[in-house]
Design a protein around this motif. Structure first.
Motif, short mmCIF file in Angstrom:
data_model
loop_
_atom_site.label_atom_id
_atom_site.label_comp_id
_atom_site.label_asym_id
_atom_site.label_seq_id
_atom_site.Cartn_x
_atom_site.Cartn_y
_atom_site.Cartn_z
N LYS A 1 0.85 -1.18 0.00
CA LYS A 1 0.00 0.00 0.00
C LYS A 1 0.89 1.24 0.00
CE LYS A 1 -3.99 -1.87 2.43
NZ LYS A 1 -4.83 -1.76 3.61
N PRO A 2 0.47 2.30 -0.67
CA PRO A 2 1.25 3.52 -0.64
C PRO A 2 1.28 4.09 0.77
CG PRO A 2 -0.58 3.72 -2.20
CD PRO A 2 -0.68 2.39 -1.54
N THR A 3 2.42 4.64 1.13
CA THR A 3 2.55 5.23 2.45
C THR A 3 1.83 6.56 2.50
OG1 THR A 3 4.62 6.28 1.83
CG2 THR A 3 4.78 4.10 2.83
N ALA A 4 1.74 7.12 3.67
CA ALA A 4 0.98 8.36 3.87
C ALA A 4 1.66 9.57 3.24
CB ALA A 4 0.75 8.61 5.35
N ILE A 5 2.97 9.57 3.17
CA ILE A 5 3.69 10.75 2.66
C ILE A 5 3.36 11.03 1.19
CG2 ILE A 5 5.98 11.72 2.18
CD1 ILE A 5 6.90 10.33 4.78
N PRO A 6 3.40 10.02 0.29
CA PRO A 6 3.02 10.32 -1.10
C PRO A 6 1.56 10.77 -1.23
CG PRO A 6 4.25 8.29 -1.03
CD PRO A 6 3.99 8.69 0.39
N LYS A 7 0.67 10.19 -0.42
CA LYS A 7 -0.74 10.61 -0.47
C LYS A 7 -0.88 12.06 -0.06
CE LYS A 7 -3.07 6.21 0.32
NZ LYS A 7 -3.96 5.47 1.21
N ILE A 8 -0.15 12.46 0.99
CA ILE A 8 -0.20 13.85 1.45
C ILE A 8 0.38 14.77 0.38
CG2 ILE A 8 0.71 15.48 3.16
CD1 ILE A 8 0.56 13.15 5.20
N TYR A 9 1.50 14.36 -0.23
CA TYR A 9 2.12 15.16 -1.28
C TYR A 9 1.14 15.39 -2.43
CZ TYR A 9 5.33 16.72 -4.88
OH TYR A 9 5.95 17.44 -5.87
N CYS A 10 0.47 14.32 -2.87
CA CYS A 10 -0.49 14.44 -3.97
C CYS A 10 -1.70 15.28 -3.57
CB CYS A 10 -0.92 13.07 -4.45
SG CYS A 10 0.40 12.17 -5.31
N THR A 11 -2.10 15.20 -2.32
CA THR A 11 -3.22 16.01 -1.84
C THR A 11 -2.85 17.50 -1.87
OG1 THR A 11 -3.95 14.21 -0.42
CG2 THR A 11 -4.79 16.40 0.08
N LEU A 12 -1.63 17.82 -1.47
CA LEU A 12 -1.21 19.22 -1.42
C LEU A 12 -0.85 19.79 -2.80
CD1 LEU A 12 1.04 19.18 1.77
CD2 LEU A 12 -1.24 20.17 1.54
N PHE A 13 -0.06 19.04 -3.57
CA PHE A 13 0.49 19.58 -4.81
C PHE A 13 -0.12 18.99 -6.07
CE2 PHE A 13 3.93 19.77 -1.62
CZ PHE A 13 4.05 21.15 -1.54
N GLY A 14 -0.95 17.97 -5.94
CA GLY A 14 -1.54 17.33 -7.11
C GLY A 14 -0.68 16.16 -7.58
N HIS A 15 -1.27 15.33 -8.41
CA HIS A 15 -0.58 14.15 -8.91
C HIS A 15 0.42 14.52 -9.99
CE1 HIS A 15 -3.19 11.32 -6.81
NE2 HIS A 15 -4.21 12.09 -7.15
N ASP A 16 1.44 13.70 -10.12
CA ASP A 16 2.45 13.86 -11.17
C ASP A 16 2.36 12.63 -12.07
OD1 ASP A 16 4.55 14.66 -12.72
OD2 ASP A 16 6.10 14.15 -11.26
N TYR A 17 1.45 12.68 -13.05
CA TYR A 17 1.20 11.53 -13.91
C TYR A 17 2.24 11.44 -15.01
CZ TYR A 17 -3.36 11.17 -11.72
OH TYR A 17 -4.37 11.02 -10.82
N GLN A 18 2.68 10.20 -15.25
CA GLN A 18 3.60 9.92 -16.34
C GLN A 18 3.00 8.80 -17.18
OE1 GLN A 18 7.28 9.04 -14.40
NE2 GLN A 18 7.72 11.20 -14.01
N VAL A 19 3.22 8.85 -18.49
CA VAL A 19 2.71 7.81 -19.38
C VAL A 19 3.49 6.53 -19.11
CG1 VAL A 19 2.40 7.10 -21.78
CG2 VAL A 19 2.07 9.48 -21.14
N THR A 20 2.76 5.45 -18.79
CA THR A 20 3.41 4.17 -18.56
C THR A 20 3.19 3.20 -19.70
OG1 THR A 20 1.47 3.44 -17.29
CG2 THR A 20 3.32 4.32 -16.05
#
Length: 88
Positions: A7-26
């Motif tokens: 499961k993703p840890t809390a820090i990346p979830k908080i980062y995405c909540t504050l600054f938005g997602h950083d999507y990359q083409v996979t």
């Protein structure tokens, strides 16, 4: 044997909540359909028939796999036709 829960840890979830997602083409399914993943929280999205981003569910994974197969087959067939037409 120890199993780990991925499961993703809390820090990346908080980062995405504050600054938005950083999507990359996979994955490029076709010219217009792509799969995206957030490099922080690992959230996966794809494009739907309207071009909007939506959650990548198992149903859409299957649809994308079929689209990719059809697209690949058509591209191979058009290459063969181009080669044959250039010979004649």
């Amino acid at each position: 044997m120890k199993t780990t829960n991925k499961k993703p840890t809390a820090i990346p979830k908080i980062y995405c909540t504050l600054f938005g997602h950083d999507y990359q083409v996979t994955k490029k399914v076709t010219y217009h359909v792509k799969e995206y993943t957030c490099c922080h929280c690992k959230r996966q999205l794809t494009t739907n028939s309207n071009g909007s981003l939506i959650e990548l569910t198992p149903k859409f994974k299957e649809i994308n796999a079929i689209l990719e197969h059809i697209h690949h087959t058509r591209m191979e067939r058009s290459k063969e036709k181009a080669i044959l037409s250039s010979i004649y």
